[in-house]
Design a protein around this motif. Sequence first.
Motif, short mmCIF file in Angstrom:
data_model
loop_
_atom_site.label_atom_id
_atom_site.label_comp_id
_atom_site.label_asym_id
_atom_site.label_seq_id
_atom_site.Cartn_x
_atom_site.Cartn_y
_atom_site.Cartn_z
N ILE A 148 38.82 42.10 40.07
CA ILE A 148 39.40 41.50 41.26
C ILE A 148 38.63 40.22 41.60
CG2 ILE A 148 40.14 41.91 43.64
CD1 ILE A 148 41.11 44.04 41.62
N VAL A 149 39.36 39.15 41.83
CA VAL A 149 38.76 37.88 42.22
C VAL A 149 38.54 37.90 43.73
CG1 VAL A 149 39.10 35.39 42.29
CG2 VAL A 149 39.88 36.71 40.30
N ARG A 150 37.46 37.29 44.14
CA ARG A 150 37.10 37.29 45.56
C ARG A 150 38.19 36.60 46.41
NH1 ARG A 150 31.71 36.85 47.67
NH2 ARG A 150 31.03 36.37 45.57
N GLY A 151 38.48 37.21 47.57
CA GLY A 151 39.35 36.56 48.56
C GLY A 151 40.84 36.78 48.34
N VAL A 152 41.57 36.70 49.42
CA VAL A 152 43.04 36.72 49.32
C VAL A 152 43.58 35.53 50.10
CG1 VAL A 152 43.29 39.21 49.03
CG2 VAL A 152 43.30 38.24 51.32
N GLU A 193 33.77 32.37 41.64
CA GLU A 193 35.22 32.19 41.62
C GLU A 193 35.86 32.82 42.85
OE1 GLU A 193 36.60 32.15 36.96
OE2 GLU A 193 36.24 34.06 37.97
N THR A 194 36.83 32.12 43.40
CA THR A 194 37.64 32.74 44.45
C THR A 194 39.10 32.63 44.03
OG1 THR A 194 38.14 30.78 45.75
CG2 THR A 194 36.00 31.85 46.17
N VAL A 195 39.92 33.25 44.81
CA VAL A 195 41.35 33.27 44.50
C VAL A 195 41.90 31.84 44.42
CG1 VAL A 195 42.01 33.54 46.94
CG2 VAL A 195 43.57 34.31 45.15
N MET A 203 48.41 36.76 48.85
CA MET A 203 48.29 36.76 47.40
C MET A 203 46.84 36.99 46.98
SD MET A 203 50.02 34.17 44.72
CE MET A 203 51.38 35.21 44.28
N GLY A 204 46.69 37.79 45.94
CA GLY A 204 45.36 38.02 45.38
C GLY A 204 45.42 37.75 43.89
N LEU A 207 48.56 44.51 49.82
CA LEU A 207 47.86 43.77 48.77
C LEU A 207 46.48 44.39 48.51
CD1 LEU A 207 47.63 41.41 46.83
CD2 LEU A 207 46.82 39.99 48.72
N LEU A 208 45.77 44.68 49.59
CA LEU A 208 44.42 45.26 49.43
C LEU A 208 44.48 46.60 48.72
CD1 LEU A 208 42.80 44.36 52.88
CD2 LEU A 208 42.63 43.12 50.70
#
Lengths: 798, 339
Positions: free
Chosen positions: A397-401, A207-209, A227-228, A382-383
Motif C-alpha cells: 500500500i502506498v502512503r496516503g489517499v 512515495e505517496t499516492v 483513490m489509493g 477504500l481503507l
Amino acid sequence: MKVTYNWLKEHVNIALSPEELAAKMTKSGFEVEEIAYQNQHLHHVVVGKILKIEKHPQADRLVVCQVDIGDKTTQIITAATNVFEGAVVPVSLPGADLVNGVKIQPTKMRGVESNGMFCSGQELGIDENYFEGAGVDGILILPGDMKIGQPIEKALMLDDVVFDVYITPNRPDCLSVVGLAREIAAMLGESVKKINLNYPIDIYSKETVHDFVEVENATENCSRYCMGAVKDVKIERSPLWMRARLNAVGIKPIDTIVDITNYVLVEMGQPLHAFDRSLIDGGKIIVRQAESGEKLEALNGQSYTLDEKDIVIADSKKPMVLAGIIGGTNSCINSQTKTVVIESAVFDLKSIRTSSRKYGIRTDSSARNEKGINLASAEDGLLRALCLISKLGCGKIVRGVIDKARGENGWRNLTSSVRKINDILGVEIAAKDISRILASLSIENRVVGDKIECKIPPYREDIENDNDLAEEVIRLYGYDVYDNTDNVLFKNSPITESIPNKRYNLERTCRNLLVNEGFYEIMTFTFGGKDFVKKLMLTDQRANPIKISNPLGENFAYMRTTMATSILQTAAYNLSVGNKQMRLFECGKVYLSEQEKLSTLPCEPNMLAMFVCEEGFDFFNFKNVIEKLLAGVGEISVERSSEPYLHPGISADIFVNGQKVGHFGKLHPMVVKNYELPANSYYGQVCTLELSQMPEKKIVLKQVSKFPNVERDLAVVVDEDVQVGQMLEAIKSACGKLYFDASLFDVYRNQSLGESKKSLAFNIILSDENKTLTDEEIAKVMAKVLKSLQYRFGAVLR
Amino acid sequence: MEEELLKIKQEIGEAVESVENKKQLADVKVAFLGKAGKLTAVLKGMRDVPNEDRPRIGALVNEVRALVEEKIFQKEEELNQQELAEKLKCEKVDITMPSVGIKKGALHPVTSMTDRLMDICVNLGFSIIEGPEIESDYYNFEAVNTPKSHPARDMQDSFYFTDNILLRTQTTAVQARAMETLKPPFKIVVPGKTYRNDSDATHSPMFNQLEGLVVDENVSMADLKIMLSVMMKRLFGQDTLIRFRPSYFPFTEPSIEVDVSCPQCHGQGCKLCKNSGYLELLGAGVVNPKVLDFNGIDSKKYKGFAFGFGIDRASMLFTGNTDMRSLFKNDIRFLKQSR
C-alpha cells in the motif's frame, strides 16, 4: 440482498439461531425471504484418503478402493479414472443426499460391497472458480494436507447460512453486511464491532499516492472521489475464506484484487473500481460528464456511444469507465498488472439510474450506486480495501489517499415530541423507551419534557420528520403492541357521510338485473391488438386506438375503443371450448382520444356491453332486456341504428329521455364471420356514465278513475314498412284525454292481405276520470283513431 | 200423520247413510223432498190435521224437514270432500324436474368481491370514488411522494403512452386527486383496474386494486388496526385475526404489511398459507405528511391513514382459486360455479 450468518456474526454478537434471527429481522422491517443452508446437501460427506485401489473381480471398468475416513476404513467402488492411491477426496457416506438428487446407501456392485461414493465438484455444488479441481471431469482431488475424516463442509468452508433479505428502497444504508449488522445490533441490544480499516505502510518509503496518480473531479455529479494506490500487486487466487464469502452471496471469485473490491461492496456497500496504473494516460484521473459521441468498450463485451448525461472516469485521452456502472477494457486489471489505483466514489444517483436504464446495463455496482451511497462510506470503503490487500499480502500500500469531496453530509438535528410520536402510533410508549430505541439506532437524542432532540446519523437520510421517527420506534418496539388493542374505532374522529356513487350504484343494479336475466359477467383486458378496427368495420374515432409505447406485445398494445372487441373475443373463445349458448355482459371502460400522441388524458366513459347467442333469441327478446335495464332511468325510445358492426335492419339506437345512450341489435353478418360467431348473435351497449348523470326518474302516482275502463280492439292492414311504434304514438294522440293504454297484440301476414302488407291488431284502453263513457263517445274516439291511422299510415280497417 | 213424520225422521238417517255417490244422494233428495217425495206427501195431508193439533204437528213438520235437509247437506259436503281428496291424490308432478324459464347467470368473482368490500366500506362511512385508468405521471407517482428518480419506481413496471402518461400502476393515484378536491375529514375507498408490466401465474398485467384513505385530525395507526380488523372479520369471518409487519411505501410512514389469518385453516397452517397460518394481503400505513402537504392538506392539523390491496387476490383467497389467469379468461364453465 444476500448476506451470511457468519459474516454478520463477524460484525455483531448474535446468540440467536439463523431461524430466530430471520424472524426477528422480518419483524423489524427486514424481511428474510429465504434461508439457505450451504451444507444442506453435504451431510455425511467427509474428507477421505484412498489407501488402496484394486481391480473389481467382475467388472473391468470398476475399481475397489479402501478408503480412510478418519475413524475407520471403508470400501468404495468407483468408475472414476482420476483416482489414485494416496489421493485425498470427498467421500459421501450412507445417508448422504447430494445436490443432484443422488442418495447414498450401502450397495453391492457386481457382487462386491460399496459403502459410499467419491464426489466431483459438481456433486458438491461448487465449480473451478471456487475450488481448484472442482471443475475437472472426474473426482475432486483435494489438497493432500487436509485433515482426514473431517466433514467436507468444514474442509471446503461450505458451512455458512445464507439469508436473502428484502431491503426496502428507503434503506440503501442496509444494502451491506455492516448496515444490516447495525440494524441487528439495535434489534438485539448489542453494539456493532469496529471494522478494521488499518494497514501497515512502509515508513521508510517517501512515495505517496500523488507519485502515482492525480485526480480532477470535474463534475457536480460526483460528490466524493477517493483513490489509493497499491504497488507490487500479485494477481492470484484469493484465499478460501474470501472465496467462500463471495461464493455464498452469489458472486463469482476471480482474483485477489477483483475479489477484494467485491468483498468491500458486499461488506461495506461501497462499490470500488480498480485501474491498472500503467494504462492511465498522463497519470491523471478526470471525473467528468461524457462528451456526446464518446465511445467505450465495456467489460461486458459491448460497445457504448455515450452522451453528456453520462458520467465517465477518463484520463487525458479516453473515457475508461462509465462511472458507477461498468468499467472499460482499456484500463482494467490483467495478469500483467503491477500497480493498481483503486477508486471509491459517490456519484449522483439519478445520473447513475438514468444511464443504467438508457444502456440497459445492470451491475452490482450500478444497483448499489443508483440507490444512493453515503459520503462517509467512500473513504471507509477504500481503507477497508487497502486493509484487505495488506492482509492478503497481494500488494504494497502506498502512503496516503486522494480525497476529492464536494460538500459534506454530517449529522442532522431533528426535534420531535413524545406526544406527536404517540399520536401517530395511537399507543402510549414511554419517553424512556422511545429514547432507548432511537439510541440503539445510533440516533443520539435527549428528552426534554415532551420534546426529543435528535441527532440523525449521516447514513440515515430517510429520517426527516416525526413520522419517520415514529416508524423507527414502533418497528423496534414491536407491532404486536396492536394485537391486543381494544380501542373504539374512530374514537376521536367524527362520523363521515358516505356519499353515494351514482355510477357504481347504477351499474350494480344493472349487473344484478342481468344476472337474473341469465347473463354471465366477464372481465377482460382493456388492451389488445388493433385487428378489431377492421373486424368491427370501424371508421370513426374508434378506428384510432391509443397505443402503449412499451406493451407486452403487439397483441396487447392498443387500448380498446369499444367494448365489442372484448366481449366478442370472449364469446369466440367460449364457442371454441364448446360453450354454445351464452349471455354475457361486461362493465368497463373504453378509451378515446383525438390526439395521435397523448398530451392530455383521454376520455374514459364507463360502458355496459351485452352479448347473446342463443337458440330462439331475437331482437325483441333483447329489446325486453334493454327495457328492463333502463326502465328505472327514464323514458326509453329507439331509432334505427347505423352502427357499423350491427345489422342495418335489425338494430336500434337507444335513447333515454331523448338522449342517445347506446345501441343494440343483431351483429352484422360480416362481423360474425370475422369473429367466427353464429349468425344469430346479438350485441348491445349502453353508456353507464351518461345514464348515471341523468336526473333521477320522478314517479308521480295519479289516482285511477272510479269509472270502468273501456277496451276496444282494432285491426288494420298497413304496408310492411310502417313502424308500430309510430302507430302507437298516433293512437295515443288521437285518443287525447281518454287515452289510458294501447298495445299491439297480433301481427298477421298473408297473401290475401296483398304484397308486402301486414295486419296489426291493437288493444286500446280508454278511461275518463269523471264518468262512464257512452257508446257514442267511444265510437267517436275510435273513429278518430282509425282516421288518424288511415291518414298517416294508409291503414285500412280489416 | 205424526207417525209418518216420525217414520220419515227415522228413514232419512238410513237413506243418507247408504248413499255412496252424488247420484244416489240426488235420488234420496227427490225421494224425500221432491214433488212426489215422502215429506211433500205428508205435507199435503196438513189440510186434514185438526186445528188444535196444527201448532204441534206444524212444529214437528218443520223439525223433520230441517233434519232431512241437514242430513242431505251433510252428506253432500262429505261427498265433496271425498271427491276433492280423490282428485288431489291423482294430481301430482315430479318435483325434481328442472324449473322452466331463464336460468340465473352469475357475477364475475372479482365484482362480487368488490361489491362485498364496498358494502363493508360504505357501512363504515367511506365514499366510493374513482379516477382515470390512463393517468398522468404526476398523480400516479409524483404527488404520492415518488419523484422521477425514486428507487421505488421502475420504468419496467409501468405501461407508458408518453413520458408523462401511463396506465396507472396503483389506485393510490386517486389519493392525490381526492386530497385536491375533498375537504377533511373524509374517508374514501377507490376500487379499480390497475396495470403493471409483468405477466405470469401470479401476476396479471391488468389487476384490480382497492385503495382506502382516511384523513382527519385525530386518526392513528391504532385506528387503522381496528378498522382493518373489522373489515377482515366481515370479509373472512369473525374469528379472523390480522397482524402488522413493518414495510415501506413512499406514500405512508410508518408503512406496514398486513397479514390476515388464513381463511382456510384459521391460523393452524395449511397448503394455502404455506403452513404459516397467515397470508400477506394488504399494504397500509399512516399517510406520509409530505403527501398531505404536497396535495394541499395541512399536515400540522390533519393526519391520515391509507390501505390498499388486490381485489383479485382477495377473491382468490375467498374462493380457493389458485390461478389468477382464470379470472380474465372468462370461460362460462368457470364462471357458472359462482351462480
